[in-house]
Motif scaffolding. Structure first.
Motif, PDB file in Angstrom:
ATOM      1  N   MET A  74       9.712   0.878   0.352  1.00  9.89           N
ATOM      2  CA  MET A  74       8.655  -0.128   0.276  1.00  9.89           C
ATOM      3  C   MET A  74       8.532  -0.708  -1.129  1.00  9.89           C
ATOM      4  O   MET A  74       8.318  -1.904  -1.294  1.00  9.89           O
ATOM      5  N   ALA A  75       8.693   0.142  -2.144  1.00 10.26           N
ATOM      6  CA  ALA A  75       8.642  -0.376  -3.509  1.00 10.26           C
ATOM      7  C   ALA A  75       9.825  -1.325  -3.743  1.00 10.26           C
ATOM      8  O   ALA A  75       9.664  -2.402  -4.324  1.00 10.26           O
ATOM      9  N   GLY A  76      10.985  -0.932  -3.276  1.00 14.30           N
ATOM     10  CA  GLY A  76      12.161  -1.789  -3.414  1.00 14.30           C
ATOM     11  C   GLY A  76      11.963  -3.106  -2.690  1.00 14.30           C
ATOM     12  O   GLY A  76      12.309  -4.182  -3.201  1.00 14.30           O
ATOM     13  N   THR A  77      11.404  -3.033  -1.480  1.00 12.75           N
ATOM     14  CA  THR A  77      11.155  -4.250  -0.723  1.00 12.75           C
ATOM     15  C   THR A  77      10.179  -5.153  -1.452  1.00 12.75           C
ATOM     16  O   THR A  77      10.396  -6.362  -1.574  1.00 12.75           O
ATOM     17  N   ALA A  78       9.102  -4.557  -1.950  1.00 18.80           N
ATOM     18  CA  ALA A  78       8.096  -5.350  -2.653  1.00 18.80           C
ATOM     19  C   ALA A  78       8.733  -6.056  -3.852  1.00 18.80           C
ATOM     20  O   ALA A  78       8.489  -7.242  -4.087  1.00 18.80           O
ATOM     21  N   LEU A  79       9.582  -5.333  -4.578  1.00 23.37           N
ATOM     22  CA  LEU A  79      10.224  -5.940  -5.741  1.00 23.37           C
ATOM     23  C   LEU A  79      11.189  -7.052  -5.339  1.00 23.37           C
ATOM     24  O   LEU A  79      11.249  -8.091  -5.981  1.00 23.37           O
ATOM     25  N   SER A  80      11.915  -6.818  -4.246  1.00 23.58           N
ATOM     26  CA  SER A  80      12.902  -7.832  -3.853  1.00 23.58           C
ATOM     27  C   SER A  80      12.224  -9.046  -3.230  1.00 23.58           C
ATOM     28  O   SER A  80      12.821 -10.095  -3.070  1.00 23.58           O
ATOM     29  N   LEU A  81      10.951  -8.868  -2.875  1.00 25.51           N
ATOM     30  CA  LEU A  81      10.193  -9.967  -2.285  1.00 25.51           C
ATOM     31  C   LEU A  81       9.782 -10.985  -3.353  1.00 25.51           C
ATOM     32  O   LEU A  81       9.633 -12.165  -3.074  1.00 25.51           O
ATOM     33  N   VAL A  82       9.615 -10.492  -4.583  1.00 27.07           N
ATOM     34  CA  VAL A  82       9.077 -11.349  -5.645  1.00 27.07           C
ATOM     35  C   VAL A  82       9.934 -12.608  -5.862  1.00 27.07           C
ATOM     36  O   VAL A  82       9.406 -13.719  -5.822  1.00 27.07           O
ATOM     37  N   PRO A  83      11.249 -12.465  -6.053  1.00 24.63           N
ATOM     38  CA  PRO A  83      12.041 -13.686  -6.298  1.00 24.63           C
ATOM     39  C   PRO A  83      11.957 -14.692  -5.145  1.00 24.63           C
ATOM     40  O   PRO A  83      11.789 -15.887  -5.385  1.00 24.63           O
ATOM     41  N   THR A  84      12.043 -14.201  -3.906  1.00 22.94           N
ATOM     42  CA  THR A  84      12.012 -15.140  -2.792  1.00 22.94           C
ATOM     43  C   THR A  84      10.653 -15.833  -2.702  1.00 22.94           C
ATOM     44  O   THR A  84      10.573 -17.016  -2.405  1.00 22.94           O
ATOM     45  N   LEU A  85       9.613 -15.078  -2.992  1.00 20.59           N
ATOM     46  CA  LEU A  85       8.278 -15.660  -2.920  1.00 20.59           C
ATOM     47  C   LEU A  85       8.107 -16.731  -3.997  1.00 20.59           C
ATOM     48  O   LEU A  85       7.589 -17.818  -3.736  1.00 20.59           O
ATOM     49  N   VAL A  86       8.589 -16.426  -5.205  1.00 19.39           N
ATOM     50  CA  VAL A  86       8.497 -17.393  -6.295  1.00 19.39           C
ATOM     51  C   VAL A  86       9.259 -18.662  -5.916  1.00 19.39           C
ATOM     52  O   VAL A  86       8.746 -19.782  -6.049  1.00 19.39           O
TER      53      VAL A  86
ATOM     54  N   PHE B 228       7.803   2.592  -7.860  1.00 19.85           N
ATOM     55  CA  PHE B 228       8.393   1.432  -8.525  1.00 19.85           C
ATOM     56  C   PHE B 228       9.290   1.870  -9.674  1.00 19.85           C
ATOM     57  O   PHE B 228      10.385   1.365  -9.856  1.00 19.85           O
ATOM     58  N   LYS B 229       8.796   2.828 -10.437  1.00 17.08           N
ATOM     59  CA  LYS B 229       9.589   3.308 -11.575  1.00 17.08           C
ATOM     60  C   LYS B 229      10.902   3.891 -11.087  1.00 17.08           C
ATOM     61  O   LYS B 229      11.951   3.710 -11.691  1.00 17.08           O
ATOM     62  N   ARG B 230      10.828   4.578  -9.947  1.00 18.87           N
ATOM     63  CA  ARG B 230      12.020   5.211  -9.401  1.00 18.87           C
ATOM     64  C   ARG B 230      13.045   4.148  -9.011  1.00 18.87           C
ATOM     65  O   ARG B 230      14.228   4.266  -9.317  1.00 18.87           O
ATOM     66  N   VAL B 231      12.569   3.091  -8.338  1.00 17.17           N
ATOM     67  CA  VAL B 231      13.478   2.022  -7.925  1.00 17.17           C
ATOM     68  C   VAL B 231      14.095   1.350  -9.144  1.00 17.17           C
ATOM     69  O   VAL B 231      15.262   0.974  -9.145  1.00 17.17           O
ATOM     70  N   LEU B 232      13.309   1.215 -10.190  1.00 11.10           N
ATOM     71  CA  LEU B 232      13.823   0.554 -11.392  1.00 11.10           C
ATOM     72  C   LEU B 232      14.647   1.496 -12.252  1.00 11.10           C
ATOM     73  O   LEU B 232      15.050   1.139 -13.357  1.00 11.10           O
TER      74      LEU B 232
ATOM     75  N   PRO C  13      -4.170   2.298  -1.281  1.00 13.64           N
ATOM     76  CA  PRO C  13      -3.128   3.283  -1.586  1.00 13.64           C
ATOM     77  C   PRO C  13      -3.712   4.672  -1.780  1.00 13.64           C
ATOM     78  O   PRO C  13      -4.768   4.814  -2.408  1.00 13.64           O
ATOM     79  N   VAL C  14      -3.061   5.680  -1.225  1.00  9.79           N
ATOM     80  CA  VAL C  14      -3.551   7.046  -1.343  1.00  9.79           C
ATOM     81  C   VAL C  14      -2.832   7.724  -2.497  1.00  9.79           C
ATOM     82  O   VAL C  14      -1.605   7.712  -2.551  1.00  9.79           O
ATOM     83  N   GLY C  15      -3.597   8.312  -3.387  1.00  2.44           N
ATOM     84  CA  GLY C  15      -2.992   8.965  -4.547  1.00  2.44           C
ATOM     85  C   GLY C  15      -2.245   7.950  -5.377  1.00  2.44           C
ATOM     86  O   GLY C  15      -1.064   8.112  -5.670  1.00  2.44           O
ATOM     87  N   PHE C  16      -2.934   6.860  -5.743  1.00  7.83           N
ATOM     88  CA  PHE C  16      -2.324   5.707  -6.407  1.00  7.83           C
ATOM     89  C   PHE C  16      -1.313   6.118  -7.470  1.00  7.83           C
ATOM     90  O   PHE C  16      -1.588   6.935  -8.338  1.00  7.83           O
ATOM     91  N   THR C  17      -0.117   5.546  -7.398  1.00  6.20           N
ATOM     92  CA  THR C  17       0.918   5.874  -8.363  1.00  6.20           C
ATOM     93  C   THR C  17       1.922   4.724  -8.474  1.00  6.20           C
ATOM     94  O   THR C  17       2.133   3.990  -7.509  1.00  6.20           O
ATOM     95  N   LEU C  18       2.485   4.596  -9.661  1.00  4.97           N
ATOM     96  CA  LEU C  18       3.534   3.594  -9.852  1.00  4.97           C
ATOM     97  C   LEU C  18       4.918   4.235  -9.808  1.00  4.97           C
ATOM     98  O   LEU C  18       5.930   3.580 -10.030  1.00  4.97           O
TER      99      LEU C  18
ATOM    100  N   ARG D 244       0.833  -1.190   0.000  1.00  3.47           N
ATOM    101  CA  ARG D 244       0.000   0.000   0.000  1.00  3.47           C
ATOM    102  C   ARG D 244       0.881   1.259   0.000  1.00  3.47           C
ATOM    103  O   ARG D 244       0.642   2.200  -0.744  1.00  3.47           O
ATOM    104  N   THR D 245       1.916   1.238   0.829  1.00  4.90           N
ATOM    105  CA  THR D 245       2.806   2.394   0.897  1.00  4.90           C
ATOM    106  C   THR D 245       3.565   2.570  -0.410  1.00  4.90           C
ATOM    107  O   THR D 245       3.760   3.681  -0.882  1.00  4.90           O
ATOM    108  N   ALA D 246       3.973   1.433  -0.986  1.00  2.00           N
ATOM    109  CA  ALA D 246       4.734   1.494  -2.229  1.00  2.00           C
ATOM    110  C   ALA D 246       3.909   2.127  -3.343  1.00  2.00           C
ATOM    111  O   ALA D 246       4.442   2.775  -4.230  1.00  2.00           O
ATOM    112  N   LEU D 247       2.593   1.957  -3.271  1.00  2.00           N
ATOM    113  CA  LEU D 247       1.724   2.445  -4.343  1.00  2.00           C
ATOM    114  C   LEU D 247       1.140   3.820  -4.033  1.00  2.00           C
ATOM    115  O   LEU D 247       0.334   4.339  -4.786  1.00  2.00           O
ATOM    116  N   SER D 248       1.543   4.400  -2.878  1.00  2.00           N
ATOM    117  CA  SER D 248       0.975   5.692  -2.495  1.00  2.00           C
ATOM    118  C   SER D 248       1.886   6.840  -2.912  1.00  2.00           C
ATOM    119  O   SER D 248       3.090   6.672  -3.061  1.00  2.00           O
ATOM    120  N   ASP D 249       1.270   8.011  -3.056  1.00  2.00           N
ATOM    121  CA  ASP D 249       2.017   9.225  -3.347  1.00  2.00           C
ATOM    122  C   ASP D 249       2.816   9.623  -2.105  1.00  2.00           C
ATOM    123  O   ASP D 249       2.306   9.589  -0.990  1.00  2.00           O
TER     124      ASP D 249
END
Lengths: 298, 473, 300
Positions: free
Chosen positions: C269-281, C65-69, C57-62, C39-44
């Motif tokens: 939070m966006a970075g964490t969410a992204l780094s979570l994907v490989p471990t979860l898979v 994530f784009k910044r981390v990438l 998410p408040v003020g939904f935005t990507l 939620r935090t990762a997707l908020s403004d």
């Protein structure tokens, strides 16, 4: 096993193989654990500020340790934490493991349960710091919406330690459950069948079969989690830094403070040696008490 | 098989490293600070061993450490300008957040891998200096005729001891009041009123009145109202920045000093005056904002996310903070914010004047090149570049002008900070003494217990004073 | 394949319902903070401290994530409340995968070898040596950190993958202990049969013991993979260089820059969410494998 019938040559060959099997791990153990620890032990007889040559001071650090009220306080705070953390976490984990075993073998559910453990420590601490914030935290918003007074959680001397225990239970219960669940899988189901034919109920089976047969794994879980919780550090380093006042100044934080804040490596290793001795004693008693070397399958 | 290969590799590399230690023993950094001419000579020895890697020779890379990520682009621009002038030297900027930064510097020094030049802090450098980890810059300064009077008054002096110099200033900071414009407007408080407020430790003066006026309970009554209910506050007049520990840099030092308190007798003093009644009454006033008046959040409220977060979240109208936080207050808030002067205390307006400087680590294998970079980084050429990024106030006046222009371009009025710095007797210096790393933990815990109301300021500060001064015995 | 008969027919009882409710509650409490990361990762970033009682998410935005990438310039990142330090996400991801995979492979294999010896073979000094291994778990990391760091430096392994992997590659006390307990827990019969057939000890280990303990090995490997993935302090000290920097070390740039500063919540939070994907898979894919292995070993 069948040693008695083996000739001596075979026994010697077995020992030889055993040492070959142990050798790689022994190298790792000696190089990265044993040697540095011995150096640490030697350090405890010195005053060392990390940068200038160490000065030998004999037993001065140990003398100081025995009259250090802050160390005693740190021990108390740590024991308080361990006593909150271990029983709740282990019971909860055992409950979850048994439920997983009974109701669902779904990987998804297991995935959800370990999710907290997949998150980096820093993030776990930060996210809870935020959810539990006295003014802006989500939990307090719910508490107030329900008409109660908001709680300071990490900010009060009374609540800080229980809160940290709760955070770490959240983080580790699912993980511990997975370990126990893996242990449950090694119990032959035939034993349950036989018991149920004999008319045993669920309760009897749990205490009569599950717990005894789970013992090797249970001992493993208890020994490692107790050692781990005596070394609680990460969550405190990010959330309370030993405070408020000294409410969460656990032994490990105290060691860290001396090593990397006050740069007194000699005294820091002295406290480490004390913690080590305490842990060894506890573990030794545990291993003896649980007779960890055998499972009841033997 | 793999285990054998691994063991072999391990044994080989252990042997190799022993060999290296044996050969390189002379090149290992001596614990004593090297004098400048010898340093220049010493750079040649390691260059020879690295010859295989860089046959071109002369090409030197300086590692430069800093913690503030916001300043990284500015210093990278400086580094590019520096390399343009000195083609043989490249500067690699390495950034890590505050906690990791010091961890890295410390372990780097122990293991001979610290950066050549690193940003230093007044609370940290005396310790490094006394452990002989910093190069004395005085011979370099004298040789190259660097004018240390180019820095704002007093900044350069902070970095010297016993005739030696451990850093050249690069920036400075002061403290000011941060306000939420919307809340001022609603309460009918003008910025002028705020700028002209006075303060005392008895009742807070007119600043205390403004705080009360800006505090609102659930019924919309402010704290001046007889029916004000301090248990249902929805908007605090003032957000304290925490207990402040040993120095209260952004929290209480300005109140205390404007009340006539002084930390000690100056640079490298060996006695603190934490038991001064002037400090005790100030700290008690500061703690009572919450404990008695209910116009400020509790320590618990402030501690977890910080005053900045509470302010950004719209929980309070005023706080005090340092000039390095200007960016955080202006760009991350949804409402309009501004910076006002500190109120006038019995002794006038006083702000702590703190500054950062660059130091050279004694273990650097390129001390001459490091000095060239350090000299450049604290010269107007670089500081004007840094100033133009508008993230910090450089230590030379032309850099400050560049910073002011940058802030003005962003529409931010930062005169509250600069006016404080230039006012006669408007600042006092960060108390630089030995044992800072031990004073910190002692005072942190005691100030916490005063703020929580577990100890009175008089008792707590007396206790802290005894413990701190015992360190110097 | 006796599983089908193991359970008595499930009768819906009150206790079962209560158990399910409790289970669901555990799931909810487990999931919520993880959801909060997302939620935090997707908020403004401007809304983060403002609307704290909103579930979505408040003020939904990507943008986070784009910044981390690395899809924004340094200036844009700063303007969005982030730091100017860019992060080379894909490179760090690769490094994390390399370090975790090789480290865990070595650690699991060598630990299994010695654990087998501790659990099954007889040799003088066995129990003493094992207890010594156990004691290594109780040594506070502060003590070994600096000596180990200096060792890695002396080996000239700073800023190399082997430097990051070395301390845990041959063993950790935890893995040896874990596997020993599991070897103790499994049935001897197959191994004894193999011995009677004249199989050598390495053969029994390789052909009988290892296959039998695949569930335990894969569980352990997954757990250690994730632990390695999340390890921070050691790779921070040893692997600062861009070429070997792992994700956790890179994510640290989103933490507070100054002592008073707040972390860059959105980026972190966006970075964490992204780094979570490989471990979860990895957990889901190999976790399933582990379950299947349990069912196919056929000795229960």
């Amino acid at each position: 096993m069948t040693t008695h019938r083996q000739p001596r040559l075979a026994a010697r060959r077995e020992a030889l193989y055993a040492w070959a099997f142990v050798a790689p791990s022994l190298i790792g153990f000696l190089v990265f654990f044993a040697v540095p620890s011995v150096r640490g032990l030697l350090m405890s007889f010195t005053n060392w500020d990390l940068l200038r040559p160490a000065k030998f001071v004999g037993l001065a650090n140990y003398v100081r340790l025995f009259s250090d009220a802050d160390f005693l306080h740190a021990l108390k705070v740590t024991a308080y934490y361990v006593l909150m953390n271990i029983p709740i976490q282990t019971t909860l984990a055992l409950g979850i493991a048994v439920m997983m075993d009974k109701f669902s073998k779904s990987t998804i559910i297991r995935g959800i349960l370990v999710l907290p453990w997949l998150l980096p420590n820093i993030v776990v601490a930060l996210i809870w710091l935020w959810l539990l914030d006295p003014t802006m935290g989500f939990l307090n918003q719910i508490i107030m919406a329900l008409g109660f007074q908001r709680q300071p959680f990490l900010g009060s001397t009374d609540q800080a330690m229980p809160t940290i225990a709760a955070i770490n239970i959240w983080r580790h219960a699912g993980y511990t459950a997975i370990l126990l669940y893996a242990g449950l899988q090694t119990i032959p189901k035939e034993i349950y069948e036989a018991a149920s034919i004999d008319g045993a109920n669920e309760r009897q089976m749990f205490f009569g079969i599950t717990i005894p047969l789970l013992r090797p794994v249970l001992v493993f879980v208890l020994v490692t989690t107790i050692i781990g919780s005596f070394q609680i550090f990460d969550t405190i380093a990010i959330t309370t830094k030993g405070g408020p006042v000294d409410a969460t100044r656990v032994v490990y934080w105290y060691i860290y403070e001396y090593a990397f804040v006050r740069f007194k490596m000699g005294y820091a290793t002295t406290i480490s040696v004390a913690l080590f001795v305490i842990l060894i004693t506890i573990t030794f008693i545990q291993m003896r008490y649980f007779n960890a070397n055998s499972s009841d399958l033997d | 098989m793999r285990s054998r290969i691994n063991a072999l590799a391990l044994a080989l590399s252990i042997a190799a490293s022993m060999l290296l230690v044996a050969c390189g023993g002379a090149a290992a950094p001596a614990a004593e600070p090297t004098a400048a001419p010898e340093a220049a000579a010493a750079t040649e020895a390691p260059a020879a061993t690295e010859a295989t890697a860089a046959p071109a020779a002369e090409a030197v890379t300086i590692r430069y450490g800093l913690w503030d990520g916001n300043q990284q682009p500015a210093y990278e621009a400086c580094a590019a300008a520096f390399t343009a002038e000195n083609p043989g030297i490249t500067v690699k900027v390495e950034q890590a957040g505050w906690g990791d930064y010091w961890n890295g510097v410390q372990t780097g020094m122990v293991s001979d891998t610290a950066p050549d030049v690193f940003t230093n802090h007044l609370a940290k450098y005396p310790e490094f200096a006394s452990k002989e980890q910093l190069v004395d810059l005085k011979p370099f300064i004298d040789r190259d005729g660097v004018d240390t009077n180019q820095y704002l008054a007093g900044l350069a002096d902070l970095w010297g001891r016993d005739g030696k110099t451990y850093g050249l200033p690069k920036d400075w900071d002061t403290i000011a009041v941060v306000y939420n414009q919307d809340m001022l407007d609603k309460a009918g408080v003008t910025v002028d009123e705020l700028n002209n407020a006075d303060w005392n430790a008895k009742d807070g003066g007119s600043f205390g009145q403004i705080i009360k006026k800006l505090t609102l309970d659930a019924n919309g009554k402010n704290a001046l109202d007889a029916d004000f209910d301090k248990t249902t506050v929805v908007q605090y007049g003032f957000i304290p920045g925490g207990s402040g520990g040993a120095y209260g840099q952004t929290q209480w030092s300005h109140w205390a000093v404007s009340n006539g308190f002084k930390f000690n007798d100056g640079l490298y003093a060996t006695k603190y005056y934490y038991d001064d009644p002037k400090l005790a009454e100030t700290i008690q006033w500061y703690a009572n904002l919450n404990l008695v008046d209910g116009v400020a959040p509790t320590l618990a409220d402030v501690k977890s996310l910080g005053a900045n977060a509470l302010f950004t979240g719209g929980k309070g109208a005023l706080t005090t903070d340092g000039s390095w936080m200007i960016g955080a207050y202006t760009k991350d808030t949804k409402f309009k914010t501004g910076f006002a002067r500190l109120p006038k205390g019995p002794e006038g307006r006083k702000s702590m004047f703190n500054g950062l400087a660059d130091s050279i680590w004694v273990g650097s294998k390129h001390q001459e090149e490091s000095w060239q970079w350090l000299k450049f980084a604290s010269s107007p050429a670089c500081e004007n570049i840094v100033g133009s990024y508008g993230v910090v106030f450089p230590a030379v006046q032309s850099g400050v002008d560049a910073a002011l222009a940058a802030y003005t371009a962003k529409g931010i009025d930062v005169s509250a900070f600069t006016a404080q710095a230039t006012e006669a007797n408007g600042t006092f210096l960060f108390p630089v003494t030995d044992y800072a790393s031990e004073i910190g933990p002692i005072m942190d815990a005691l100030m916490d217990s005063i703020m929580l109301g577990e100890k009175t300021a008089v008792d707590g500060l007396k206790e802290g004073n005894d413990q701190v001064n015992a360190l110097f015995q | 394949m006796s599983r089908a008969h193991t359970r008595t027919a499930p009768t819906i009882q009150l206790a079962t319902i209560l158990a399910w409710i409790a289970f669901a509650l555990v799931m909810l409490v487990t999931l919520f903070p993880v959801y909060w990361v997302l939620r935090t990762a997707l908020s403004d970033y401007k809304e983060i401290y403002v609307q704290t009682f909103v579930l979505w998410p408040v003020g939904f935005t990507l943008d986070n994530f784009k910044r981390v990438l690395g899809m924004f310039s340094a200036e844009q990142s700063v303007a969005m409340g982030g730091t100017a330090t860019g992060i080379n996400f894909w490179l760090y991801l690769r490094n994390s995968i390399i370090v975790s995979t090789f480290l865990v492979a070595g650690q699991t294999f060598f630990s299994a070898m010695s654990a087998y010896a501790f659990a099954r073979l007889r040799f003088p000094g066995r129990d003493q040596l094992f207890f010594l291994y156990l004691t290594a778990m109780m040594i506070p990391g502060v003590v070994t950190l600096i000596p180990n760091f200096i060792l890695i430096r002396d080996l000239k392994w700073l800023d190399t993958f082997q430097g990051i992997m070395a301390p845990g590659f041959l063993m950790t006390p935890f893995t040896v202990f874990f596997l020993r307990q599991f070897f103790l827990g499994i049935n001897h019969e197959l191994e004894e049969a193999a011995t009677l057939d004249g199989a050598s000890i390495p053969m029994i280990f390789w052909r009988v013991a290892l296959p039998l303990s695949i569930p335990a090995l894969s569980t352990l490997a997954i757990l250690q993979f994730i632990a390695t993935w999340n390890d921070y302090l050691w790779p921070f000290l040893v692997g600062k260089n861009e070429a070997v920097r792992v994700l956790t070390v890179a994510l640290a740039i989103f933490q507070s820059q100054t002592p008073q500063g707040a972390p860059d919540w959105g980026g972190l939070m966006a970075g964490t969410a992204l780094s979570l994907v490989p471990t979860l898979v990895i957990f889901l894919v190999f976790g399933r494998r582990a379950v299947n292995a349990i069912q196919f070993t056929g000795f229960r």
